[in-house]
Design an enzyme around this catalytic site. Structure first.
Site, PDB file in Angstrom:
ATOM      1  N   HIS A  86       0.931  -1.121   0.022  1.00  0.00           N
ATOM      2  CA  HIS A  86       0.003   0.000   0.185  1.00  0.00           C
ATOM      3  C   HIS A  86       0.748   1.298   0.093  1.00  0.00           C
ATOM      4  O   HIS A  86       0.352   2.296  -0.368  1.00  0.00           O
ATOM      5  CB  HIS A  86      -0.937   0.014   1.150  1.00  0.00           C
ATOM      6  CG  HIS A  86      -0.576   0.281   2.437  1.00  0.00           C
ATOM      7  ND1 HIS A  86      -0.271  -0.634   3.448  1.00  0.00           N
ATOM      8  CD2 HIS A  86       0.000   1.506   3.152  1.00  0.00           C
ATOM      9  CE1 HIS A  86       0.220  -0.113   4.535  1.00  0.00           C
ATOM     10  NE2 HIS A  86       0.391   1.073   4.261  1.00  0.00           N
ATOM     11  N   ASP A 222       1.168  -7.921   2.377  1.00  0.00           N
ATOM     12  CA  ASP A 222       1.255  -6.223   2.025  1.00  0.00           C
ATOM     13  C   ASP A 222       2.800  -5.958   1.846  1.00  0.00           C
ATOM     14  O   ASP A 222       3.306  -5.422   2.769  1.00  0.00           O
ATOM     15  CB  ASP A 222       0.505  -5.516   3.093  1.00  0.00           C
ATOM     16  CG  ASP A 222       0.310  -3.978   2.762  1.00  0.00           C
ATOM     17  OD1 ASP A 222       0.956  -3.606   1.871  1.00  0.00           O
ATOM     18  OD2 ASP A 222      -0.358  -3.472   3.467  1.00  0.00           O
ATOM     19  N   SER A 650       3.761   2.065   8.298  1.00  0.00           N
ATOM     20  CA  SER A 650       3.730   1.332   7.491  1.00  0.00           C
ATOM     21  C   SER A 650       4.972   0.997   6.567  1.00  0.00           C
ATOM     22  O   SER A 650       5.562   1.919   6.235  1.00  0.00           O
ATOM     23  CB  SER A 650       2.772   1.938   6.361  1.00  0.00           C
ATOM     24  OG  SER A 650       1.382   1.996   6.921  1.00  0.00           O
TER      25      SER A 650
END
Length: 715
Positions: A86, A222, A650
């Site tokens: 992402h 991810d 992230s």
């Protein structure tokens, strides 16, 4: 005497319970302030100098701020960069077309020549961190006004910047910590040639999509891979075909050893923003006004986008990143509110404030000052609530959700620019609009805009409404009226090519055409309302509250000198540590800390946009072709730990006790998203992709052996 002793005991017990997270694994610590003793008691086997060292290579030299909003890490001697799918999503999307959809099919460069450059993408490393508090706060006293204080601090920052040595390819930033009670200087190196190397299909990298976002159990791969390129001297350089793969000072060894519950875990990264030390009155405003406003607006926007994306493949590609961005905040705020309520945060914060006022370490005069301080903040938060709601609604309606309104707002700023700055600002506007137009559908955006405008009209108090717009409470009325506006606007493309006009017309002609644009004229009263009746008052309240928050933070530091306070996150390099651990989200329910590939297969729904799977992955599972990446006959996909993370983490590397890379942080559990304001170790968990699942996808699924060969894998 007994009463005093009892009161002291209750206070001590409360503080020990309240601040346990800050001294037994929670917190976002600057790498130069680590509690090595505690970390080793929890299981760490390396020294803090191996984590952060300015004189010799250390783990910090492999951790980079990625794209300004994520974290990444170097995993090979050739500058191979690992981050989340992402985090690389926009860049993967930018290389995608309907006929060559990298989001759907994935991408794996088979050579350096096939690695794709990404304009504007950067990776920044921290070279050194120096405390400069004495220099920055020199001459500061309580007698100064806020303006005088800010001016003096800025002058001190400018002077201090000239005294810090750096190379000509390095930068320096001096930033406040503890709400301006301390200051640190960061010496950085930023690389600007970052190329896409590999990414799994979204059916792996975004598996579970919005349904599973923020949730546990999770089964998402991810991750994505990039590479840093440098000039021939291994220094930062803009993109050039002559650049070569970057040779890092340090790259991360990767361990594929088995994991178990209670293993030590630490995460290194660039958390964006937390507010752990707010008073109860601030939490009340978040819980009762700010979050509900955002949630309700985005809920309606997402319904419209979701319906369109399901019906049209081209729309799905265009709006994939935008939908994910809007949904991410929406779901986070829902979970945050639920967590704040479940953790009884407001009541606990009020109890803490009472203890702060009554603390025996402070004088009677200081206690009285703290009482006045907290009451003043409470009054300001109450007085600002109407402006806060109007401010939130304006930003959500006219900027975050409607792209047409956002472009009109940007253009209104251009119109108000002075003649001497017009050309400079125009170039920025062209760049912004170009990015929006790339994936813009005016008809779909009209539906979103109509819904947003209707909700503004229904929910904002009369003093912030526009006279004559009362009918816009009905979505149907909005839609009819906006259809007329859309047909008379350069912004929507109906009257001409706006980018061409901005690029070729004279300043006079540009201003003339913009002044006659129907959409721009429609939102001008809202913009004027915002600039005159909302923004100045909102900002004035913010300034007053920021000043009081600084004093409140100082009061906490003074009252509890033995407590270690980690500074709130501000996108600077931090370390958080804890243990792999499950949790109980509700009574009678316990979540284990690991999920497996078997769980991925269990969720599989053929042709579903969230839970479809590539046939090859299913075949690999059925054949149990796991290579050396399995544990107990399966592959661990995701795992959770008590590491204290937030947005910006992230892509952060997750390490074992030996400092080996074992996971990739990408999310938090829904019940614990309130950790930005109230970290609760009983339910706050960060979610990571197991490194073995990443390697399994690269190796067995993608067959990208050249990438595996670059890495140092500990078997």
């Amino acid at each position: 005497m007994k009463k005093t002793m009892l009161k002291s005991c209750l206070l001590s017990c409360f503080l020990n319970a309240s601040f346990l997270t800050a001294q037994m694994g929670g917190g976002m610590w600057m790498p130069n302030q680590l509690n090595e003793k505690e970390m080793k008691e929890m299981g760490m086997k390396i020294s803090s100098k191996q984590i952060f060292n300015t004189k010799n290579p250390s783990i910090k030299d492999a951790v980079a701020h990625f794209g300004g909003g994520c974290t990444s890490e170097i995993i090979s001697p050739k500058g191979l960069l690992l981050t989340n799918h992402h985090c690389g999503y926009y860049n993967i999307q930018s290389h995608s077309t309907v006929s060559n959809d990298l989001l759907t099919h994935g991408f794996w460069a088979s050579s350096f020549d096939e690695e794709k450059p990404n304009e504007g993408l950067k990776a920044t490393f921290i070279v050194d961190i120096k405390e400069v508090t004495p220099q920055i706060l020199m001459g500061i006293s309580d007698n100064l006004t806020e303006q005088q204080r800010n001016t003096l601090i800025q002058n001190n920052i400018n002077k201090t910047l000239t005294t810090i040595k750096k190379e000509n390819y390095q930068d320096i930033a001096i930033l406040p910590f503890y709400y301006g009670n301390q200051y640190y200087a960061f010496i950085t190196e930023t690389y600007e040639d970052i190329r896409l190397v590999g990414a799994p299909p979204s059916s792996i990298g975004k598996y579970g999509s919005d349904t599973d976002n923020w949730m546990w159990p999770r089964h998402t791969g991810d991750f994505s891979l990039f590479r840093i390129y440098a000039d021939k001297n291994n220094r930062p350089a803009k993109y050039s075909k002559d650049n070569i793969p970057y040779t890092p000072k340090y790259y991360l060894p990767i361990s594929i050893k088995d994991k178990k519950e209670n293993d030590f875990s630490f995460v290194y990264g660039f958390p964006g923003r937390t507010q752990e030390y707010l008073p109860s009155s601030a939490i009340e405003q978040i819980l009762e006004i700010t979050n509900p406003s955002r949630i309700s607006l985005r809920n309606e926007s997402l319904k419209i986008l979701d319906s369109a994306m399901r019906e049209n493949k081209e729309i799905k590609i265009k709006y994939a990143a935008k939908y994910a961005s809007i949904a991410n905040g929406w779901k986070k705020w829902i979970g945050e509110n639920q967590g704040l309520i479940k953790s009884n945060t407001i009541q606990k914060r009020k109890e803490y404030e009472t203890q702060l006022i009554e603390h025996t370490n402070t004088s009677l005069d200081d206690r009285n000052k703290n009482l006045v301080l907290l009451n003043t903040m409470k009054g300001l938060y109450k007085s600002s609530s109407g402006y806060n709601k109007a401010y939130t609604y304006f930003n959500e309606v006219f900027y975050s959700n409607s792209e047409t309104f956002r472009m009109a707002y940007i253009l209104s700023n251009l119109l108000s620019t002075s003649d001497q700055n017009f050309e400079k600002i125009k170039l920025r506007v062209i760049k912004n609009l170009t990015n929006i137009y790339k994936n813009y559908d005016p008809e779909l955006d009209k539906k979103v805009s109509s819904q947003m405008l209707s909700m503004y009209s229904m929910n904002i108090e009369p003093r912030f409404q526009i006279a004559g717009h009362e009918d816009y409470e009905k979505v149907s009325s909005c839609n009819i009226y906006l259809s007329e506006l859309w047909n008379k606007s350069y912004i929507t493309g109906k009257k001409g090519n706006l980018l061409s006009i901005l690029s070729t017309d004279s300043q006079e002609n540009i201003k003339s055409k913009l002044k006659e644009d129907a959409v721009l004229n429609f939102i001008n009263p809202y913009v004027e309302m915002f600039r005159v009746k909302i923004l100045p008052y909102h900002d004035e309240f913010d300034k007053k509250l920021d000043s009081l928050q600084r004093k409140y933070m100082k009061a906490q530091l003074n009252a509890f000198p033995s407590k270690k306070f980690f500074p709130d996150a501000n996108s600077t390099l931090r370390i958080t540590y804890g243990k792999i651990d499950g949790y109980m989200p509700k009574d009678g329910i316990y979540y284990k800390p690991f999920t497996t590939l078997s769980g991925v297969i269990e969720k599989y729904v053929p042709n579903d946009y969230e839970f479809d799977l590539p046939k090859k992955l299913i075949t690999l599972y059925n054949q149990k072709n796991f290579g050396s990446y399995s544990q107990n006959g399966d592959i661990i996909v995701n795992y959770i730990a008590t590491n204290h993370t937030t947005g910006g983490n992230s892509g952060s590397p997750a390490f074992d006790s030996q400092g080996n890379l074992v996971g990739l942080n990408f999310d938090r559990v829904w019940e614990g998203t309130m950790s930005d304001t109230n970290y609760d170790p009983t339910i706050c968990r960060n979610i990571m992709v197991d490194i073995r699942y990443i390697l399994f996808i690269i190796d067995k699924y993608a067959g990208a052996q050249r990438l595996i060969d670059e890495m140092k894998i500990i078997k």
